[in-house]
Design an enzyme around this catalytic site. Structure first.
Site, PDB file in Angstrom:
ATOM      1  N   ASP A  99      -5.382  -8.142  71.182  1.00  0.00           N
ATOM      2  CA  ASP A  99      -6.205  -9.223  70.618  1.00  0.00           C
ATOM      3  C   ASP A  99      -7.585  -8.790  70.166  1.00  0.00           C
ATOM      4  OD1 ASP A  99      -7.461  -8.696  73.004  1.00  0.00           O
ATOM      5  OD2 ASP A  99      -6.656 -10.455  74.032  1.00  0.00           O
ATOM      6  N   GLU A 121       2.178  -6.938  73.391  1.00  0.00           N
ATOM      7  CA  GLU A 121       1.404  -7.857  74.239  1.00  0.00           C
ATOM      8  C   GLU A 121       1.169  -9.171  73.488  1.00  0.00           C
ATOM      9  OE1 GLU A 121      -2.911  -7.741  75.936  1.00  0.00           O
ATOM     10  OE2 GLU A 121      -1.751  -6.452  77.260  1.00  0.00           O
ATOM     11  N   GLU A 135     -11.025 -13.119  70.884  1.00  0.00           N
ATOM     12  CA  GLU A 135      -9.668 -12.635  71.146  1.00  0.00           C
ATOM     13  C   GLU A 135      -8.585 -13.710  70.993  1.00  0.00           C
ATOM     14  OE1 GLU A 135     -12.307 -12.028  73.066  1.00  0.00           O
ATOM     15  OE2 GLU A 135     -12.536  -9.848  73.036  1.00  0.00           O
ATOM     16  N   HIS A 211     -17.710  -7.130  80.520  1.00  0.00           N
ATOM     17  CA  HIS A 211     -18.066  -6.786  79.140  1.00  0.00           C
ATOM     18  C   HIS A 211     -17.831  -7.873  78.101  1.00  0.00           C
ATOM     19  CE1 HIS A 211     -13.715  -6.193  78.875  1.00  0.00           C
ATOM     20  NE2 HIS A 211     -13.851  -6.347  77.580  1.00  0.00           N
ATOM     21  N   ARG A 213     -17.632 -10.698  75.321  1.00  0.00           N
ATOM     22  CA  ARG A 213     -18.662 -11.282  74.454  1.00  0.00           C
ATOM     23  C   ARG A 213     -19.043 -12.694  74.868  1.00  0.00           C
ATOM     24  NH1 ARG A 213     -19.486  -8.532  69.076  1.00  0.00           N
ATOM     25  NH2 ARG A 213     -18.260  -6.667  69.400  1.00  0.00           N
ATOM     26  N   HIS A 244     -19.763  -0.560  80.800  1.00  0.00           N
ATOM     27  CA  HIS A 244     -19.303  -0.495  79.407  1.00  0.00           C
ATOM     28  C   HIS A 244     -20.443   0.034  78.530  1.00  0.00           C
ATOM     29  CE1 HIS A 244     -17.920  -1.927  75.496  1.00  0.00           C
ATOM     30  NE2 HIS A 244     -16.753  -2.278  76.026  1.00  0.00           N
TER      31      HIS A 244
HETATM   32  C1  UD1 Z   1     -13.882  -4.842  72.325  1.00  0.00           C
HETATM   33  C2  UD1 Z   1     -12.922  -5.980  71.992  1.00  0.00           C
HETATM   34  C3  UD1 Z   1     -12.519  -6.707  73.263  1.00  0.00           C
HETATM   35  C4  UD1 Z   1     -12.014  -5.752  74.313  1.00  0.00           C
HETATM   36  C5  UD1 Z   1     -13.003  -4.644  74.531  1.00  0.00           C
HETATM   37  C6  UD1 Z   1     -12.446  -3.620  75.490  1.00  0.00           C
HETATM   38  C7  UD1 Z   1     -13.279  -7.084  69.827  1.00  0.00           C
HETATM   39  C8  UD1 Z   1     -14.063  -8.080  69.074  1.00  0.00           C
HETATM   40  N1  UD1 Z   1     -13.597  -6.943  71.115  1.00  0.00           N
HETATM   41  O1  UD1 Z   1     -15.063  -5.437  72.823  1.00  0.00           O
HETATM   42  O2  UD1 Z   1     -11.502  -7.635  72.949  1.00  0.00           O
HETATM   43  O3  UD1 Z   1     -11.831  -6.459  75.527  1.00  0.00           O
HETATM   44  O4  UD1 Z   1     -13.280  -4.002  73.283  1.00  0.00           O
HETATM   45  O5  UD1 Z   1     -13.433  -2.825  76.045  1.00  0.00           O
HETATM   46  O6  UD1 Z   1     -12.424  -6.444  69.269  1.00  0.00           O
HETATM   47  N2  UD1 Z   1     -19.622   1.366  72.316  1.00  0.00           N
HETATM   48  C9  UD1 Z   1     -19.943   2.700  72.340  1.00  0.00           C
HETATM   49  N3  UD1 Z   1     -18.941   3.606  72.593  1.00  0.00           N
HETATM   50  C10 UD1 Z   1     -17.667   3.248  72.829  1.00  0.00           C
HETATM   51  C11 UD1 Z   1     -17.347   1.879  72.808  1.00  0.00           C
HETATM   52  C12 UD1 Z   1     -18.337   0.949  72.533  1.00  0.00           C
HETATM   53  O7  UD1 Z   1     -21.088   3.079  72.152  1.00  0.00           O
HETATM   54  O8  UD1 Z   1     -16.820   4.120  73.062  1.00  0.00           O
HETATM   55  C13 UD1 Z   1     -20.682   0.377  72.045  1.00  0.00           C
HETATM   56  C14 UD1 Z   1     -21.100   0.350  70.557  1.00  0.00           C
HETATM   57  O9  UD1 Z   1     -22.479   0.144  70.479  1.00  0.00           O
HETATM   58  C15 UD1 Z   1     -20.366  -0.898  70.046  1.00  0.00           C
HETATM   59  C16 UD1 Z   1     -20.446  -1.797  71.286  1.00  0.00           C
HETATM   60  O10 UD1 Z   1     -20.227  -0.929  72.374  1.00  0.00           O
HETATM   61  O11 UD1 Z   1     -21.006  -1.452  68.918  1.00  0.00           O
HETATM   62  C17 UD1 Z   1     -19.447  -2.937  71.324  1.00  0.00           C
HETATM   63  O12 UD1 Z   1     -18.119  -2.496  71.033  1.00  0.00           O
HETATM   64  P1  UD1 Z   1     -17.060  -3.540  70.401  1.00  0.00           P
HETATM   65  O13 UD1 Z   1     -15.766  -2.855  70.208  1.00  0.00           O
HETATM   66  O14 UD1 Z   1     -17.676  -4.193  69.239  1.00  0.00           O
HETATM   67  O15 UD1 Z   1     -16.980  -4.679  71.489  1.00  0.00           O
HETATM   68  P2  UD1 Z   1     -16.419  -4.644  72.969  1.00  0.00           P
HETATM   69  O16 UD1 Z   1     -17.275  -5.529  73.791  1.00  0.00           O
HETATM   70  O17 UD1 Z   1     -16.197  -3.243  73.397  1.00  0.00           O
HETATM   71  N1  UDP Z   2     -10.879   1.231  82.190  1.00  0.00           N
HETATM   72  C1  UDP Z   2     -11.160   2.593  82.247  1.00  0.00           C
HETATM   73  N2  UDP Z   2     -12.433   2.988  82.575  1.00  0.00           N
HETATM   74  C2  UDP Z   2     -13.433   2.099  82.844  1.00  0.00           C
HETATM   75  C3  UDP Z   2     -13.142   0.709  82.748  1.00  0.00           C
HETATM   76  C4  UDP Z   2     -11.856   0.305  82.418  1.00  0.00           C
HETATM   77  O1  UDP Z   2     -10.286   3.431  82.041  1.00  0.00           O
HETATM   78  O2  UDP Z   2     -14.547   2.532  83.138  1.00  0.00           O
HETATM   79  C5  UDP Z   2      -9.513   0.812  81.848  1.00  0.00           C
HETATM   80  C6  UDP Z   2      -8.875  -0.170  82.797  1.00  0.00           C
HETATM   81  O3  UDP Z   2      -8.202   0.481  83.842  1.00  0.00           O
HETATM   82  C7  UDP Z   2      -7.930  -0.914  81.881  1.00  0.00           C
HETATM   83  C8  UDP Z   2      -8.672  -0.957  80.556  1.00  0.00           C
HETATM   84  O4  UDP Z   2      -9.604   0.126  80.610  1.00  0.00           O
HETATM   85  O5  UDP Z   2      -6.724  -0.204  81.670  1.00  0.00           O
HETATM   86  C9  UDP Z   2      -9.374  -2.271  80.403  1.00  0.00           C
HETATM   87  O6  UDP Z   2     -10.294  -2.168  79.384  1.00  0.00           O
HETATM   88  P1  UDP Z   2     -11.450  -3.234  79.171  1.00  0.00           P
HETATM   89  O7  UDP Z   2     -11.781  -3.881  80.464  1.00  0.00           O
HETATM   90  O8  UDP Z   2     -12.528  -2.532  78.441  1.00  0.00           O
HETATM   91  O9  UDP Z   2     -10.792  -4.254  78.143  1.00  0.00           O
HETATM   92  P2  UDP Z   2      -9.859  -5.552  78.300  1.00  0.00           P
HETATM   93  O10 UDP Z   2      -8.657  -5.195  79.095  1.00  0.00           O
HETATM   94  O11 UDP Z   2     -10.691  -6.618  78.941  1.00  0.00           O
HETATM   95  O12 UDP Z   2      -9.554  -5.909  76.890  1.00  0.00           O
END
Ligand code: UD1
Ligand code: UDP
Length: 383
Positions: A99, A121, A135, A211, A213, A244
């Site tokens: 999602d 999923e 999502e 984490h 939004r 995160h």
């Molecule tokens: C995204 C997904 C969310 C999912 C989550 C898993 C969307 C809108 N949201 O949210 O559904 O639960 O991923 O973690 O698709 N960043 C880094 N390095 C990384 C990853 C992220 O620096 O490896 C930082 C960047 O500044 C980025 C910010 O995190 O802009 C947010 O990342 P983003 O993918 O937009 O949103 P998530 O909250 O991670």
């Molecule tokens: N996870 C990880 N390292 C971390 C935090 C989470 O490997 O520091 C794994 C966790 O075990 C799970 C997945 O990442 O498999 C969940 O990701 P996240 O919570 O970012 O996203 P969501 O599941 O809420 O979309």
């Protein structure tokens, strides 16, 4: 010999990668299929650690991530990048997961190329379009675009049936359980020294992640305040929080929780460390979707830091409880589990409502059936 059918997995964030990795591997084992992998890299570092852990080298990498990226930029950059990839690779089927914005953009791009879409999923719903945001809408729209729907549970399948989707639905279990079966080991040694040093027997190690939004702003402030109070009031607690990489989350977490001896704010863990840590802790506090599925399988109670969940199965099984995002409520529920042995024992039991570890085999079988490479569809997971 007839040409192999090209199946392209598209993913971009950490959780999608963890849940698609075992499927990429399973597709590679099928002689009639050619497995292709395209990452948007909506996450960069957090994606790369998963690719490394599962030894996956993507065929295409759109590298779209920006600091503080918006929903608009993720979606637009993924969509444009996918246009080129689809023109070059011409897949016979595109698989997306879950999602995220990558999920929706990947499915929409495939639809524009008139490539069929399979949704892994599928069918999770809260029926609240703003929670989780974005999502809930991403997965609903992806369901409309898909022709194959791989639902983890019976409830997920029933959601799709109620929405009028009649064909292409399979109940497979969640691929995260497939992943979990390959990662957890009793003799695991952590790369992060702190995790080897922690006293998992005599202390109460609490794992935290946060984490989402829709929790940005007041809900996240309230959650962090509750965590701070817990750490201050309960010296037996060691709070481990891999934060995160989102700058929004980093700022709030450090502002509230820096400087406490029993709070460990650490870098995101790689998936092997995360799963093995989860197998050892006392309690999990999280707003994550994936953790709500993994922790119950490992027998760990979970307090969900959200107002709702699209994963009601473990709540019904009694191992997951919705704590909401109110400071008092989160604090009180966590203290109850830290101090009341009966309450804790009632929740600390291993249940597997999300799968039996064979979801990827069923999905690959269903794909072979779709292409006429197999005479019968897979049997649904009955768990
Ligand atoms: C995204 C997904 C969310 C999912 C989550 C898993 C969307 C809108 N949201 O949210 O559904 O639960 O991923 O973690 O698709 N960043 C880094 N390095 C990384 C990853 C992220 O620096 O490896 C930082 C960047 O500044 C980025 C910010 O995190 O802009 C947010 O990342 P983003 O993918 O937009 O949103 P998530 O909250 O991670
Ligand atoms: N996870 C990880 N390292 C971390 C935090 C989470 O490997 O520091 C794994 C966790 O075990 C799970 C997945 O990442 O498999 C969940 O990701 P996240 O919570 O970012 O996203 P969501 O599941 O809420 O979309």
């Amino acid at each position: 010999m007839t040409e192999r059918k090209k199946v392209m997995c598209v993913f971009g964030t950490r959780p999608e990668a963890i849940k698609m990795a075992p499927l990429v591997r399973e597709l590679e084992r099928r002689a009639g299929l050619e497995s292709l992998c395209c990452v948007t890299a909506q996450h960069r570092q957090m994606l790369d650690t998963v690719l490394e852990a599962f030894s996956i080298t993507p065929d295409f990498d759109l590298d779209i991530m920006e600091a503080r990226q918006s929903l608009y930029t993720i979606t637009a950059k993924a969509l444009l990048g996918m246009e080129q990839v689809l023109q070059r690779a011409k897949p016979d089927l595109v698989l997306v997961h879950g999602d995220t914005s990558t999920t929706f953009a990947g499915a929409l791009a495939a639809f524009y190329a008139q490539a069929p879409v399979g949704h892994v999923e599928a069918g999770l719903r809260t029926y609240d379009r703003y929670s989780p945001f974005p999502e809930e809408m991403n997965r609903t729209l992806t369901g409309d675009l898909a022709v194959l729907h791989f639902c983890p549970t019976a409830a997920n399948r029933d959601n799709l049936l109620r929405e009028g989707i009649q064909a292409g639905i399979y109940r497979t279990g969640n691929t995260v359980i497939d992943a979990l079966k390959t990662t957890v080991r009793p003799d695991f040694t952590f790369r992060t020294p702190l995790l080897n040093r922690l006293d998992y027997r005599d202390k109460k190690v609490v794992l935290v992640t946060c984490h989402r939004r829709e929790n940005y702003g007041p809900p996240m402030e309230a959650i962090m305040t509750a965590l701070r109070r817990l750490a201050q009031d309960c010296p037996e607690v060691e709070l481990v929080y891999p934060v995160h990489l989102s700058p929004v989350v980093q700022e709030v977490a450090h502002r509230h929780l820096d400087g406490l001896e029993n709070v460990h704010l650490i870098q995101p863990l790689d998936v092997l460390e995360m799963h093995n840590l989860m197998a050892r802790v006392y309690l999990v506090l999280t707003d994550s979707g994936g953790l709500q599925e993994e922790a119950p399988a490992l027998g760990k109670p979970v307090l969900v830091l959200r107002r709702e969940t699209e994963r009601p199965e473990a709540v019904a099984a009694g191992t997951v409880r919705l704590a909401g995002t109110d400071e008092e409520e989160v604090y009180a529920l966590a203290r109850e589990l830290l101090e009341n042995r009966d309450s804790y024992e009632k929740m600390a039991k291993a249940v597997n409502p999300y799968g039996d570890g064979r979801a990827c085999v069923r999905i690959a079988d269903a794909i072979e059936y779709y292409f006429g490479l197999r005479a019968a569809p897979p049997e649904d997971w009955q768990g």
